[in-house]
Design a protein around this motif. Structure first.
Motif, PDB file in Angstrom:
ATOM      1  N   LYS A  24     -23.417  54.432  52.700  1.00  0.00           N
ATOM      2  CA  LYS A  24     -23.434  53.922  54.079  1.00  0.00           C
ATOM      3  C   LYS A  24     -24.160  52.576  54.143  1.00  0.00           C
ATOM      4  O   LYS A  24     -23.718  51.654  54.821  1.00  0.00           O
ATOM      5  N   ALA A  25     -25.265  52.454  53.412  1.00  0.00           N
ATOM      6  CA  ALA A  25     -26.015  51.196  53.398  1.00  0.00           C
ATOM      7  C   ALA A  25     -25.165  50.065  52.820  1.00  0.00           C
ATOM      8  O   ALA A  25     -25.151  48.949  53.340  1.00  0.00           O
ATOM      9  N   TRP A  26     -24.434  50.320  51.735  1.00  0.00           N
ATOM     10  CA  TRP A  26     -23.635  49.264  51.104  1.00  0.00           C
ATOM     11  C   TRP A  26     -22.416  48.889  51.911  1.00  0.00           C
ATOM     12  O   TRP A  26     -21.957  47.758  51.855  1.00  0.00           O
ATOM     13  N   SER A  49     -34.854  41.193  46.754  1.00  0.00           N
ATOM     14  CA  SER A  49     -35.981  41.903  47.376  1.00  0.00           C
ATOM     15  C   SER A  49     -35.612  42.458  48.744  1.00  0.00           C
ATOM     16  O   SER A  49     -35.987  43.580  49.098  1.00  0.00           O
ATOM     17  N   GLN A  50     -34.868  41.691  49.511  1.00  0.00           N
ATOM     18  CA  GLN A  50     -34.439  42.160  50.828  1.00  0.00           C
ATOM     19  C   GLN A  50     -33.467  43.333  50.717  1.00  0.00           C
ATOM     20  O   GLN A  50     -33.490  44.244  51.550  1.00  0.00           O
ATOM     21  N   ILE A  51     -32.635  43.315  49.697  1.00  0.00           N
ATOM     22  CA  ILE A  51     -31.715  44.434  49.475  1.00  0.00           C
ATOM     23  C   ILE A  51     -32.505  45.708  49.189  1.00  0.00           C
ATOM     24  O   ILE A  51     -32.232  46.766  49.763  1.00  0.00           O
ATOM     25  N   ILE A  52     -33.508  45.611  48.321  1.00  0.00           N
ATOM     26  CA  ILE A  52     -34.348  46.770  48.024  1.00  0.00           C
ATOM     27  C   ILE A  52     -35.049  47.248  49.288  1.00  0.00           C
ATOM     28  O   ILE A  52     -35.058  48.446  49.596  1.00  0.00           O
ATOM     29  N   ASP A  53     -35.613  46.326  50.054  1.00  0.00           N
ATOM     30  CA  ASP A  53     -36.287  46.691  51.303  1.00  0.00           C
ATOM     31  C   ASP A  53     -35.326  47.388  52.264  1.00  0.00           C
ATOM     32  O   ASP A  53     -35.697  48.372  52.910  1.00  0.00           O
ATOM     33  N   ARG A  54     -34.117  46.895  52.349  1.00  0.00           N
ATOM     34  CA  ARG A  54     -33.121  47.499  53.244  1.00  0.00           C
ATOM     35  C   ARG A  54     -32.797  48.927  52.811  1.00  0.00           C
ATOM     36  O   ARG A  54     -32.703  49.825  53.637  1.00  0.00           O
ATOM     37  N   PHE A  56     -34.710  50.985  51.204  1.00  0.00           N
ATOM     38  CA  PHE A  56     -35.856  51.818  51.572  1.00  0.00           C
ATOM     39  C   PHE A  56     -35.869  52.096  53.076  1.00  0.00           C
ATOM     40  O   PHE A  56     -36.084  53.226  53.509  1.00  0.00           O
ATOM     41  N   SER A  57     -35.622  51.060  53.876  1.00  0.00           N
ATOM     42  CA  SER A  57     -35.760  51.211  55.326  1.00  0.00           C
ATOM     43  C   SER A  57     -34.721  52.152  55.926  1.00  0.00           C
ATOM     44  O   SER A  57     -34.990  52.780  56.948  1.00  0.00           O
ATOM     45  N   VAL A  58     -33.552  52.257  55.322  1.00  0.00           N
ATOM     46  CA  VAL A  58     -32.529  53.177  55.850  1.00  0.00           C
ATOM     47  C   VAL A  58     -32.599  54.547  55.193  1.00  0.00           C
ATOM     48  O   VAL A  58     -31.778  55.414  55.468  1.00  0.00           O
TER      49      VAL A  58
END
Length: 96
Positions: A24-26, A49-54, A56-58
């Motif tokens: 779902k995230a991708w 880094s933002q991809i990793i953070d995203r 984690f956040s979802v």
């Protein structure tokens, strides 16, 4: 816009729901392909880094999971990939 190769190991939460959260995230990325079970290729304006953070956040990954996000030139080779990923790769990867 950059392309990233993303591989991961879900550790301790290998449930179908965990894989669905990652998918779902991708599917919100600009373009994407899932050629192997725990391997994605995504086009995104985000940094690694933002991809990793995203993710984690979802709730797609947690602190126990392994994750690699590498920017790629989309040049290379592939084999034994099933449709529809093979067509997607043929359209976007420069083979050599």
């Amino acid at each position: 816009m950059p392309w990233y190769v993303v591989s991961y190991d879900l550790r301790g939460n290998e449930s179908q729901e965990a894989y669905e959260r990652i998918g779902k995230a991708w599917r919100t990325a600009t373009d994407w392909c899932k050629p192997l079970l725990s391997h994605w290729i995504v086009e995104s304006p985000l940094t690694a880094s933002q991809i990793i953070d995203r993710l984690f956040s979802v709730g797609a990954i947690d602190d126990d999971d392994g994750l690699i996000v590498l920017e790629t030139s989309m040049r290379g080779q592939f084999r034994r990939i099933q449709s529809p990923a093979v067509e997607w790769l043929r359209e976007r990867v420069t083979t050599f």
